[in-house]
Design a protein around this motif. Structure first.
Motif, PDB file in Angstrom:
ATOM      1  N   SER A 168      51.994  23.352  39.259  1.00 44.13           N
ATOM      2  CA  SER A 168      52.232  22.084  38.579  1.00 44.13           C
ATOM      3  C   SER A 168      53.319  22.264  37.524  1.00 44.13           C
ATOM      4  O   SER A 168      53.432  23.311  36.890  1.00 44.13           O
ATOM      5  N   ALA A 169      54.105  21.218  37.339  1.00 48.50           N
ATOM      6  CA  ALA A 169      55.180  21.268  36.341  1.00 48.50           C
ATOM      7  C   ALA A 169      54.603  21.464  34.943  1.00 48.50           C
ATOM      8  O   ALA A 169      55.265  21.997  34.057  1.00 48.50           O
ATOM      9  N   SER A 170      53.348  21.083  34.765  1.00 47.44           N
ATOM     10  CA  SER A 170      52.730  21.204  33.447  1.00 47.44           C
ATOM     11  C   SER A 170      51.864  22.460  33.302  1.00 47.44           C
ATOM     12  O   SER A 170      51.184  22.630  32.302  1.00 47.44           O
ATOM     13  N   ALA A 171      51.875  23.336  34.321  1.00 50.17           N
ATOM     14  CA  ALA A 171      51.076  24.567  34.259  1.00 50.17           C
ATOM     15  C   ALA A 171      51.571  25.451  33.125  1.00 50.17           C
ATOM     16  O   ALA A 171      52.770  25.561  32.885  1.00 50.17           O
ATOM     17  N   LEU A 172      50.616  26.077  32.480  1.00 52.00           N
ATOM     18  CA  LEU A 172      50.954  26.931  31.351  1.00 52.00           C
ATOM     19  C   LEU A 172      51.200  28.361  31.820  1.00 52.00           C
ATOM     20  O   LEU A 172      50.373  28.937  32.527  1.00 52.00           O
ATOM     21  N   GLY A 173      52.293  28.930  31.443  1.00 53.67           N
ATOM     22  CA  GLY A 173      52.578  30.342  31.713  1.00 53.67           C
ATOM     23  C   GLY A 173      52.680  30.680  33.191  1.00 53.67           C
ATOM     24  O   GLY A 173      52.564  29.830  34.059  1.00 53.67           O
ATOM     25  N   PRO A 174      52.882  31.939  33.474  1.00 52.16           N
ATOM     26  CA  PRO A 174      53.044  32.412  34.860  1.00 52.16           C
ATOM     27  C   PRO A 174      51.683  32.626  35.553  1.00 52.16           C
ATOM     28  O   PRO A 174      51.223  33.740  35.698  1.00 52.16           O
ATOM     29  N   GLN A 175      51.024  31.546  35.940  1.00 49.01           N
ATOM     30  CA  GLN A 175      49.731  31.624  36.622  1.00 49.01           C
ATOM     31  C   GLN A 175      49.879  31.890  38.118  1.00 49.01           C
ATOM     32  O   GLN A 175      48.943  32.349  38.760  1.00 49.01           O
ATOM     33  N   HIS A 176      51.041  31.581  38.660  1.00 53.87           N
ATOM     34  CA  HIS A 176      51.237  31.669  40.111  1.00 53.87           C
ATOM     35  C   HIS A 176      50.872  33.041  40.677  1.00 53.87           C
ATOM     36  O   HIS A 176      50.112  33.099  41.658  1.00 53.87           O
ATOM     37  N   PRO A 177      51.355  34.161  40.160  1.00 58.85           N
ATOM     38  CA  PRO A 177      51.013  35.455  40.763  1.00 58.85           C
ATOM     39  C   PRO A 177      49.501  35.735  40.743  1.00 58.85           C
ATOM     40  O   PRO A 177      48.956  36.261  41.713  1.00 58.85           O
ATOM     41  N   VAL A 178      48.841  35.371  39.658  1.00 54.61           N
ATOM     42  CA  VAL A 178      47.396  35.617  39.549  1.00 54.61           C
ATOM     43  C   VAL A 178      46.631  34.752  40.543  1.00 54.61           C
ATOM     44  O   VAL A 178      45.740  35.230  41.260  1.00 54.61           O
TER      45      VAL A 178
END
Length: 187
Positions: free
Chosen positions: A161-171
């Motif tokens: 999401s454009a509003s996601a906080l920090g680099p959550q994608h790899p986790v």
């Protein structure tokens, strides 16, 4: 009468009478032999009947066991094939979802890099299209399940999401991969 004639008549009478007596004894012995042969035949027929009945019962039981075993093999084969097909469909859904999330991640990065430039609007459109594709792929993952994979997939989508906080994608991607592998591993 002459003594020789009398002797001959006595001998003839004895032969006739003795022949009748011998015939009676012979007939009686023949009847006993016939009765014994008949009884032996009955016993032999009864034994053959019982042996045939036992063979038929054993053949029936063997046929039942064989049919049960064949049905068991067919059920196991069908179950294994069904599970293999289910894993194949799930694998395809998971791969498609991962591919779409990777594309969305790249589009998000490109859009964020283009903010404040002339490319910003075009990159935003690419990101929106990529996220639409992620949503479609997520729906397939939801259908195929299981629940643990669906939850991990939704978290991965939310990390893009454009509003996601920090680099959550790899986790979240790692969590999705772990859940997907667990779902695809045969039990």
């Amino acid at each position: 009468m002459d003594e020789a004639v009398v002797t001959a008549l006595v001998a003839a009478g004895a032969a006739i009478a003795g022949g009748g007596l011998t015939g009676w004894f012979t007939l009686s012995a023949a009847k006993r032999q016939a009765a014994a042969a008949w009884a032996a035949g009955e016993r032999q027929a009864a034994a053959a009947w019982e042996a045939g009945r036992q063979q038929a019962a054993a053949a029936w039981d063997a046929g039942q066991l064989q049919a049960t075993a064949q049905l068991d093999v067919a059920r196991r084969t069908l179950t294994e094939q069904t599970l293999a097909n289910q894993r194949a469909v799930r694998r395809a859904a998971y791969v498609t979802f991962l591919s779409r999330t990777d594309s969305a991640q790249l589009a998000l990065t490109a859009w964020q890099s283009a903010i404040g430039t002339s490319e910003e609007t075009a990159r935003r459109r690419e990101y929106d299209v990529a996220m639409g594709a992620v949503g479609e792929a997520l729906n397939v993952v939801r259908l195929e399940g299981p629940e643990a994979v669906t939850v991990a997939a939704e978290a991965l989508r939310n990390s893009l999401s454009a509003s996601a906080l920090g680099p959550q994608h790899p986790v979240t991607q790692r969590a999705f991969l772990e859940a997907a592998r667990a779902a695809l591993t045969p039990v």
